[in-house]
Design a protein around this motif. Sequence first.
Motif, mmCIF file in Angstrom:
data_model
loop_
_atom_site.group_PDB
_atom_site.id
_atom_site.type_symbol
_atom_site.label_atom_id
_atom_site.label_comp_id
_atom_site.label_asym_id
_atom_site.label_seq_id
_atom_site.Cartn_x
_atom_site.Cartn_y
_atom_site.Cartn_z
ATOM 1 N N ALA A 1 0.820 -1.213 0.000
ATOM 2 C CA ALA A 1 0.000 0.000 0.000
ATOM 3 C C ALA A 1 0.849 1.256 0.000
ATOM 4 C CB ALA A 1 -0.936 -0.007 1.210
ATOM 5 N N HIS B 1 -6.742 -5.044 -3.629
ATOM 6 C CA HIS B 1 -7.883 -4.283 -4.128
ATOM 7 C C HIS B 1 -8.512 -5.011 -5.326
ATOM 8 C CE1 HIS B 1 -7.596 -0.522 -1.810
ATOM 9 N NE2 HIS B 1 -6.288 -0.752 -1.794
ATOM 10 N N LYS C 1 -3.880 -4.006 0.304
ATOM 11 C CA LYS C 1 -4.505 -2.989 1.158
ATOM 12 C C LYS C 1 -3.664 -2.746 2.408
ATOM 13 C CE LYS C 1 -9.229 -4.275 -0.202
ATOM 14 N NZ LYS C 1 -10.551 -4.762 0.274
ATOM 15 N N ASP D 1 -10.169 -1.881 4.421
ATOM 16 C CA ASP D 1 -10.220 -0.764 3.472
ATOM 17 C C ASP D 1 -11.130 -1.118 2.303
ATOM 18 O OD1 ASP D 1 -8.462 0.652 5.024
ATOM 19 O OD2 ASP D 1 -6.696 0.218 3.791
#
Length: 834
Positions: A98, A212, A486, A491
């Motif tokens: 991230a 993601h 993430k 998230d």
Amino acid sequence: MSVLHEYAAELTRATLPLTAADERASEARYDEVIAPEGTLRAAWKTLAAAAVTLTSAEVGRLDEEIAQALADDGVTYTHPGDGARPWKLDPLPLVFDAESWTTLEVGLVQRAELLNAIMTDIYGEQKLLSEGIIPAAVVTAHPGFVRAIARPSVPQAHPLLMSATDLGRDEDGEWRVLADRVQAPSGLGYAMENRLVISRLLPDLYQEADLHRMDPYFAILRDALLQCAASDDTDPRVVVLSPGTHSETAYDQAFIANTLGFPLVQGNDLIVSDGCVWIKPARWPNTEPVDRVDVILRRVDSQWCDPLELRGDSQLGVTGLVEAVRRGTVQVVNGLGSGVLENPALLPFMAAACERLLGEQLRLPATPAWWCGEATGLAEVLYRLRNDPEGVIVRTLDGDLAGDGVPVEALISKIETHPYRYVGLARLPLSQAPSWGRSGAAEAQPLVLRGFTVRYGSSYRTLAGGMATARDDDGAPLTKDVWVLKADPDDPDQGLALTMPRTLIPSIPALAPRALEDMYWAGRYAERAEDMLRLVLAAQADLERKRAPRSGTESVLLGVIHSLSGTRFAEPNEELRSLLVDARRPGSAAHALSRMRSSLEGVRDQLSGDVWRVFGAADRAMAVARTTAHSPQIAESAGRMLTGVLSLHGVTANMIRDSGWHMIEAGRYIERSMQLCALLTATTSAHPVRATDRGILDGVLLAAESLVTHRRRYRGYGRTRSVFELLLKDLDNPRSLAFALEHLHTHLAALHESTGSTRPERLRFELADMLDAADAATLAQEVDGYRPALAELLEQMSQGLRQLSEAVGDVHFAAGPPSMEMSSLSLIEEIGRA
């Protein structure tokens, strides 16, 4: 030992001193997986439990499964000047944590805002040009600069909705921009396909990674396009404008259209009338258009988008589109003229433009670049070419390689003659990552990362992911899925909280005549392939009986085959194998499948992904048939191909009952009727057939998929009259002519242009009446080996079906005269004739 252990060991092992020629190849590269001390980088450490245990055997098997999955999904890439190539996906993804991705994300968003601001200025106030921040020749000499819209009055506040940026790391691991892709940024569909395949075939690794997901990004892209509509319509019409199925990225275009739910159209599918863009109706211009287009997501380069005001020889665009853009009645995404931003000569001036337009320092610098139109830039490029030609890449303003295969001195001469046309870029030692190679091991390959942005609301959003290219083999890139982990498992994906979609009115968009024609022929070719495969299986079954002398059934069935496809081989097995594998042979099953694939590629946005598994199964069966002429293998391959074609029935059965589905079924039933007439015509041959009647009739029934039905209905008593009743007049037999004509009535009546009295409908009624008046007993009567009544009926039916097919095209496909080149010469000729 696992693949990553082997890879790390190879990177850190001691090496012998290199010669001078090897020095450039040995440049220190940033490795995306292994740190200099030999440990996994932070992103990969979180995946260690699943990733480190992958062995060479597992990754090799996974590589084969990926290739098959991509083939089943019909994923291809068309290399310029060559045919479609299979898309290539590496089993090992590119992974970011991230923290490292956030830095890159900020830079990509800033770059998208800068590109949008530059385009707004270039086609508006032109402050950058007037103040000398960007030399005017850099812009005006570029072929992507569209003068027709270079005026402040053109309403394009945000001409760039989407952008893509190609990135590479330098020797210090810092990201640098290699190129901007804004004309028609491609790859988003390929990136999503890569993710779907990897998640399906690497479920353990995929589930362990808190990465993601990409779906929310496509949701905001859809919403962003809908919000672009210039009108206040609550149900705006968005289309994806494609150059056609021969485009390099045709699959990518179709994937985007299919995923977003927007029609995939070509230039000839649209018209401009009263200053607005419309879906072209059948029989235009005698029919008023009713489906207005509000937004065009284009995949056609700007200069080809309007033959009236741009390139007059274009047949890819829409005549009058520029005027519609000027009036503000349609929004083109990305805006016309955005191709000028792909000019590599802009790279040296981006930092200054960023400070002038955004008041910020440029966060993502480009690879060092020098425009030869400036004295200092020319001197730098020439110096590098003379002293280190491998360290500099020379491109023209439109991005083409200028030094490919050209001797250095010849290249220098070209640059000195027209220096403003050339740009020099430093060659970066791109970062590397393990990619599965032909050697059966992970090999270090340099990477280029493509990042994507879209304007959503008041700002740009970057796709947390993307597509990486590791190498280019045989004209098709080897790509990698890009994983962004993430910071916290909770998230939201893509950093997007769940939002309620905008209210839309459900509708079934009208299809352009070109799309209807593609679907019609897809139905015909599907039926043609099925019927030919059944004939091959019936003939092969008779050959396997090894009768002596050769049976009449075999002669009749081979005669039908030869009447449909001609004769290529005297030896029956070679002839049947040719019908399975020779796509250049008209009438063969391979030819029909190839044409069906071409037709369906033109309407890929309308179809389920299951359609392409039909071709994947057929391709594998054909590959086996090519290697042998052995009789059992021919039958086995034909059976597998037939199974694939039959599965298409199940796929189309789940389609929405719109005009496209009705057109597929209409094409299917017309072709089935024509094939049945050809099959039954064989029983009217000039030689006596009474001695082998039973065998011939069984072969005909088998080829028409009605043998079991006949045995059950008539208890196996194969009289000629019962066969003709079943195949011609039985409304309960799906393979009969009467059944086909009855259902053809339903499908023709459901089409938008049908009124109940159109020529196709009238011709169908005549054929149905003709068949209804025929008597099966009379048709079965023989006169010296002939069946004259049957021969006459079949000839009339065949001729009527051909006329019916032509009439369907005239009513439902015809859409005005063909496009013409709008050159000055053609205009003069038209004026002269007037």
